[in-house]
Design an enzyme around this catalytic site. Structure first.
Site, PDB file in Angstrom:
ATOM      1  N   TYR A 127      -1.790 -42.932  -7.403  1.00  0.00           N
ATOM      2  CA  TYR A 127      -2.624 -43.400  -8.506  1.00  0.00           C
ATOM      3  C   TYR A 127      -2.103 -44.679  -9.154  1.00  0.00           C
ATOM      4  CZ  TYR A 127       0.201 -41.755 -12.522  1.00  0.00           C
ATOM      5  OH  TYR A 127       1.174 -41.592 -13.472  1.00  0.00           O
ATOM      6  N   GLU A 183      -0.492 -47.895   3.230  1.00  0.00           N
ATOM      7  CA  GLU A 183      -0.210 -46.490   2.919  1.00  0.00           C
ATOM      8  C   GLU A 183       0.237 -45.785   4.205  1.00  0.00           C
ATOM      9  OE1 GLU A 183      -0.126 -44.195   0.351  1.00  0.00           O
ATOM     10  OE2 GLU A 183       0.131 -42.686   1.909  1.00  0.00           O
ATOM     11  N   HIS A 224     -27.365 -35.621 -25.989  1.00  0.00           N
ATOM     12  CA  HIS A 224     -28.078 -36.493 -25.057  1.00  0.00           C
ATOM     13  C   HIS A 224     -28.181 -37.887 -25.635  1.00  0.00           C
ATOM     14  CE1 HIS A 224     -30.971 -37.735 -22.046  1.00  0.00           C
ATOM     15  NE2 HIS A 224     -31.736 -38.227 -23.024  1.00  0.00           N
TER      16      HIS A 224
HETATM   17  P1  FAD Z   1       9.979 -41.326 -19.966  1.00  0.00           P
HETATM   18  O1  FAD Z   1       8.692 -41.752 -20.554  1.00  0.00           O
HETATM   19  O2  FAD Z   1      10.395 -41.918 -18.676  1.00  0.00           O
HETATM   20  O3  FAD Z   1      11.069 -41.613 -21.078  1.00  0.00           O
HETATM   21  C1  FAD Z   1      12.422 -41.421 -20.839  1.00  0.00           C
HETATM   22  C2  FAD Z   1      13.211 -42.294 -21.806  1.00  0.00           C
HETATM   23  O4  FAD Z   1      14.569 -41.900 -21.754  1.00  0.00           O
HETATM   24  C3  FAD Z   1      13.183 -43.778 -21.458  1.00  0.00           C
HETATM   25  O5  FAD Z   1      12.708 -44.500 -22.577  1.00  0.00           O
HETATM   26  C4  FAD Z   1      14.637 -44.129 -21.151  1.00  0.00           C
HETATM   27  O6  FAD Z   1      14.990 -45.427 -21.615  1.00  0.00           O
HETATM   28  C5  FAD Z   1      15.380 -43.037 -21.912  1.00  0.00           C
HETATM   29  N1  FAD Z   1      16.700 -42.708 -21.356  1.00  0.00           N
HETATM   30  C6  FAD Z   1      16.960 -42.217 -20.121  1.00  0.00           C
HETATM   31  N2  FAD Z   1      18.256 -41.937 -19.989  1.00  0.00           N
HETATM   32  C7  FAD Z   1      18.830 -42.259 -21.168  1.00  0.00           C
HETATM   33  C8  FAD Z   1      20.166 -42.197 -21.652  1.00  0.00           C
HETATM   34  N3  FAD Z   1      21.162 -41.711 -20.897  1.00  0.00           N
HETATM   35  N4  FAD Z   1      20.419 -42.619 -22.909  1.00  0.00           N
HETATM   36  C9  FAD Z   1      19.413 -43.086 -23.682  1.00  0.00           C
HETATM   37  N5  FAD Z   1      18.136 -43.174 -23.286  1.00  0.00           N
HETATM   38  C10 FAD Z   1      17.853 -42.749 -22.048  1.00  0.00           C
HETATM   39  N6  FAD Z   1       1.131 -40.518 -17.199  1.00  0.00           N
HETATM   40  C11 FAD Z   1      -0.014 -40.059 -17.726  1.00  0.00           C
HETATM   41  O7  FAD Z   1      -0.062 -38.916 -18.192  1.00  0.00           O
HETATM   42  N7  FAD Z   1      -1.157 -40.827 -17.772  1.00  0.00           N
HETATM   43  C12 FAD Z   1      -1.160 -42.096 -17.275  1.00  0.00           C
HETATM   44  O8  FAD Z   1      -2.202 -42.768 -17.317  1.00  0.00           O
HETATM   45  C13 FAD Z   1       0.029 -42.609 -16.718  1.00  0.00           C
HETATM   46  N8  FAD Z   1       0.067 -43.860 -16.247  1.00  0.00           N
HETATM   47  C14 FAD Z   1       1.241 -44.362 -15.769  1.00  0.00           C
HETATM   48  C15 FAD Z   1       1.261 -45.663 -15.298  1.00  0.00           C
HETATM   49  C16 FAD Z   1       2.423 -46.212 -14.816  1.00  0.00           C
HETATM   50  C17 FAD Z   1       2.432 -47.631 -14.335  1.00  0.00           C
HETATM   51  C18 FAD Z   1       3.615 -45.417 -14.815  1.00  0.00           C
HETATM   52  C19 FAD Z   1       4.906 -45.990 -14.306  1.00  0.00           C
HETATM   53  C20 FAD Z   1       3.613 -44.118 -15.259  1.00  0.00           C
HETATM   54  C21 FAD Z   1       2.418 -43.574 -15.741  1.00  0.00           C
HETATM   55  N9  FAD Z   1       2.355 -42.264 -16.215  1.00  0.00           N
HETATM   56  C22 FAD Z   1       1.173 -41.777 -16.703  1.00  0.00           C
HETATM   57  C23 FAD Z   1       3.520 -41.357 -16.153  1.00  0.00           C
HETATM   58  C24 FAD Z   1       4.186 -41.245 -17.542  1.00  0.00           C
HETATM   59  O9  FAD Z   1       4.592 -42.523 -17.953  1.00  0.00           O
HETATM   60  C25 FAD Z   1       5.367 -40.293 -17.472  1.00  0.00           C
HETATM   61  O10 FAD Z   1       4.948 -39.054 -16.964  1.00  0.00           O
HETATM   62  C26 FAD Z   1       5.966 -40.073 -18.864  1.00  0.00           C
HETATM   63  O11 FAD Z   1       6.368 -41.281 -19.448  1.00  0.00           O
HETATM   64  C27 FAD Z   1       7.151 -39.113 -18.786  1.00  0.00           C
HETATM   65  O12 FAD Z   1       7.661 -38.926 -20.069  1.00  0.00           O
HETATM   66  P2  FAD Z   1       9.195 -38.522 -20.298  1.00  0.00           P
HETATM   67  O13 FAD Z   1       9.340 -38.395 -21.774  1.00  0.00           O
HETATM   68  O14 FAD Z   1       9.545 -37.380 -19.438  1.00  0.00           O
HETATM   69  O15 FAD Z   1      10.048 -39.761 -19.762  1.00  0.00           O
END
Ligand code: FAD
Length: 461
Positions: free
Chosen positions: A187, A207, A440
Site C-alpha cells: 500500500y 513487484e 441520501h
Molecule cells: P512509530 O510511529 O514508528 O513511532 C515510534 C517512535 O519511537 C518514533 O518517533 C521514534 O523516533 C521513537 N523511538 C524509537 N526508538 C526510540 C528510542 N530508543 N528512544 C527514543 N525514541 C525512540 N498507518 C495507518 O494506520 N494509516 C495510514 O494511512 C498509514 N500510512 C502510512 C504511510 C507511510 C508512508 C508510512 C511509512 C506508514 C504509514 N502507516 C499508516 C503506518 C503507521 O505510520 C504506523 O503503523 C504507526 O506510526 C506505528 O505507530 P507506533 O507508535 O507503533 O510507532
C-alpha cells in the site's frame, strides 16, 4: 553524575502508540515520562500517514486541474496548464504536520506528561538512560511501555542514498522526478506511486509477487489496477530489482530477461520491520515472536510490568491499532480490566480509487456475500466517481446474517471504514443495517443496498 528521575510509567517512543498511551496515563493520574528522540507524532505524523495523505490530496487536486486544461470536465476548462511548485506543496504539507505536532505537544502538556527529547537506551527492564542535548538522564520506572515503532525494510542491493529513496524522502522531494521506479507494490508504494503519477511522473512499479496489493483480494484490487493501466503506470510483476544501474534500476523480469528501467528516483517500499536495535532490548530479557516483541492479549511482555505496543509487536502495523493498544495499556496500568480483543481492525489503502477492508473476506466458510456497485449510487455519480469499477461488498454469516466482513473500493470510500467497523464490532446483522435510514445522497447508501441485496430485495440493483 547524570540526573535520575523516578516515575510510575516510562514510555519510549512518541508515535501514535506511545503518545496516546502517555496522554491516557496522564488523564488517569499516573506520573508519566515520555522519551522521544525525534519529533512527537512518530512515523505516522511526521513521515507516514498524515504527510502521505496531504501529498495524495495535493496530487489529486493538481491532476484534476491538468485534466481540465486538457479537456473540459463538468463544463470546466482551463486556458493554461496549472503550474506545480513542488517546494511549495511540500511546505504546505509541512504546515499540516507542524500543526498536528504542536497539538500533540499541547495535549501531552495538558495531561501533565513529562516529555524528554533524546534517544533512550535500557540498561535493564526498568532503567533507561536518555541522551538529551542538555546531558544524560536516567529514568527508573515501575512500568515501562515500549513503543519504538518500525523502520522501512532495506534491500541490500538497493542501499538508500542518491537516487534511491524510502517513503520518508519521497515525501520531501523538491521536484517531481520525471521517471520514478517504485520497488514493492504494497500500500505504501502504490499510494505514493499513484500520487507521483498524478503529479506527472512516469511511474513504473516492480513487484516480486504476481500481483499488486497482495493483502487484498483480486476483485478489490481490480479498479486500482485499471486506474494504473489507464494512467500509463507500467507494472512489472514477478520481477526482481537487482540494483542501481547506469541511468536507472536493473531488473530481472518474469521471463528471466535482464533490463534497466530508466529512473531519476527509485523508491523502495518493500515493507517495514519493527525497530528493535540500538535501545537495549537485549538487556530487558523479553521474549520475542520472530522480529516482533512478544505480547499477550494485554500487550504484556514476558517481563513483569514491561508492556509493548504498536508496530513493535506485530501486524497489522497501523496507527489506529497502535493507539488502541496504547490507550488500553494505560488503563491496565491504572487498574482497569482490559484486553486487546477487537473483532476487526479496518485497513485502508489511499490508492486511486481507495480500498477499505474490515473483517473476513468472501472466501470465509459458511458465509454469504453481496456486492453493490457505485455505478448505481447517486452520490458516486454526482462526484464523477461512478465509473471506476468501485463497489461495496458485505460478507455475512450464512445462517444468522451477522456481518463478519465488509470490503469496498471507490472514491472517498475510506470515510466509510468507521461505519463498516462499527457494524461488525457491534454484531449487527444485515437486517439491522437494512433497518437504519441512510442519508441520501451518500456513498453509505451502497452499504445499505448491499445488505438489502443480501436479503434478496435490493431497490437499486
Ligand atoms: P512509530 O510511529 O514508528 O513511532 C515510534 C517512535 O519511537 C518514533 O518517533 C521514534 O523516533 C521513537 N523511538 C524509537 N526508538 C526510540 C528510542 N530508543 N528512544 C527514543 N525514541 C525512540 N498507518 C495507518 O494506520 N494509516 C495510514 O494511512 C498509514 N500510512 C502510512 C504511510 C507511510 C508512508 C508510512 C511509512 C506508514 C504509514 N502507516 C499508516 C503506518 C503507521 O505510520 C504506523 O503503523 C504507526 O506510526 C506505528 O505507530 P507506533 O507508535 O507503533 O510507532
Amino acid at each position: 553524575m547524570s540526573e535520575t528521575i523516578r516515575t510510575q510509567v516510562l514510555i519510549v517512543g512518541g508515535g501514535p502508540g506511545g503518545y496516546v498511551a502517555a496522554i491516557r496515563c496522564g488523564q488517569l493520574g499516573l506520573d508519566t515520562v515520555l522519551v522521544e528522540a525525534d519529533r512527537l507524532g512518530g512515523t505516522c505524523l511526521i513521515r507516514g500517514c498524515i504527510p502521505s495523505k496531504a501529498m495524495i490530496h495535493a496530487a489529486t487536486e493538481y491532476e484534476g486541474m491538468v485534466s481540465a486544461a486538457d479537456s473540459p470536465r463538468f463544463g470546466i476548462s482551463l486556458s493554461a496548464r496549472p503550474q506545480l511548485d513542488m517546494k511549495a506543496t511540500v511546505a504546505w504539507k509541512e504546515t499540516i504536520v507542524n500543526r498536528l505536532n504542536n497539538g500533540v505537544d499541547a495535549l501531552l502538556r495538558r495531561a501533565k506528561v513529562r516529555v524528554i527529547k533524546g534517544w533512550g537506551r535500557f540498561s535493564d527492564a526498568k532503567t533507561c538512560q536518555v541522551k538529551t542535548q542538555e546531558g544524560d538522564l536516567t529514568v527508573c520506572s515501575d512500568h515501562v511501555i515500549l513503543a519504538t515503532g518500525s523502520m522501512p525494510v532495506q534491500l541490500p542491493s538497493l542501499p538508500l542514498g542518491g537516487r534511491i529513496i524510502s517513503s520518508a524522502e519521497a515525501l520531501t522531494l523538491d521536484e517531481v522526478p520525471k521517471r520514478l521506479v517504485v520497488v514493492g507494490a504494497g500500500y505504501i508504494g502504490l499510494e505514493l506511486g499513484i500520487a507521483f503519477a498524478k503529479f506527472g511522473s512516469k511511474v513504473t512499479v516492480v513487484e516480486s509477487t504476481n500481483r499488486i496489493l497482495p493483502l487484498y483480494d483480486s476483485k478489490l484490487v481490480e479498479p486500482v489496477q485499471r486506474w494504473l493501466q489507464e494512467h500509463g503506470v507500467t507494472l512489472h510483476l514477478k520481477s526482481k530489482a537487482l540494483g542501481e544501474a547506469d541511468g536507472g534500476l536493473a531488473v530481472e523480469t518474469e521471463d528471466g530477461a535482464k533490463t534497466v528501467l530508466p529512473a531519476d528516483k527509485i523508491l523502495v517500499t518493500v515493507g517495514r520491520r519493527p525497530l528493535t536495535d540500538g535501545w537495549g532490548l537485549d538487556e530487558m530479557a523479553v521474549a520475542m515472536d520472530g522480529h516482533f516483541v512478544k505480547v499477550d492479549d494485554r500487550c504484556a511482555t514476558s517481563s513483569k510490568n514491561v508492556w509493548a505496543i504498536g508496530d513493535l509487536v506485530g501486524e497489522p502495523m497501523l496507527a489506529h491499532k497502535a493507539s488502541a493498544q496504547g490507550e488500553m495499556v494505560a488503563e491496565i496500568i491504572a487498574g482497569k480490566r482490559r484486553r486487546f480483543d477487537p473483532v476487526a481492525i479496518p485497513a485502508v489503502c489511499f490508492t486511486e480509487p481507495e480500498i477499505v477492508s474490515v473483517g473476513v473476506g468472501p472466501d470465509a466458510p459458511n458465509t454469504v456475500t453481496s456486492t453493490f456497485p457505485f455505478a448505481a449510487n447517486g452520490r458516486a455519480l454526482s462526484m464523477g466517481a461512478g465509473d471506476d469499477g468501485g463497489f461495496t461488498r458485505v460478507v455475512a454469516d450464512a445462517e444468522t446474517h451477522r456481518i463478519l466482513g465488509v470490503q469496498a473500493v471507490g472514491t472517498h470510500i475510506s470515510e466509510l471504514s468507521t461505519a463498516f467497523t462499527t457494524a461488525i464490532e457491534m454484531g449487527a446483522t444485515a437486517e439491522d443495517i437494512v433497518g437504519i435510514i441512510h442519508a441520501h445522497p451518500t456513498l453509505g447508501e451502497a452499504f445499505h443496498e448491499a445488505n438489502l441485496k443480501l436479503l434478496g430485495h435490493a431497490i437499486h440493483a
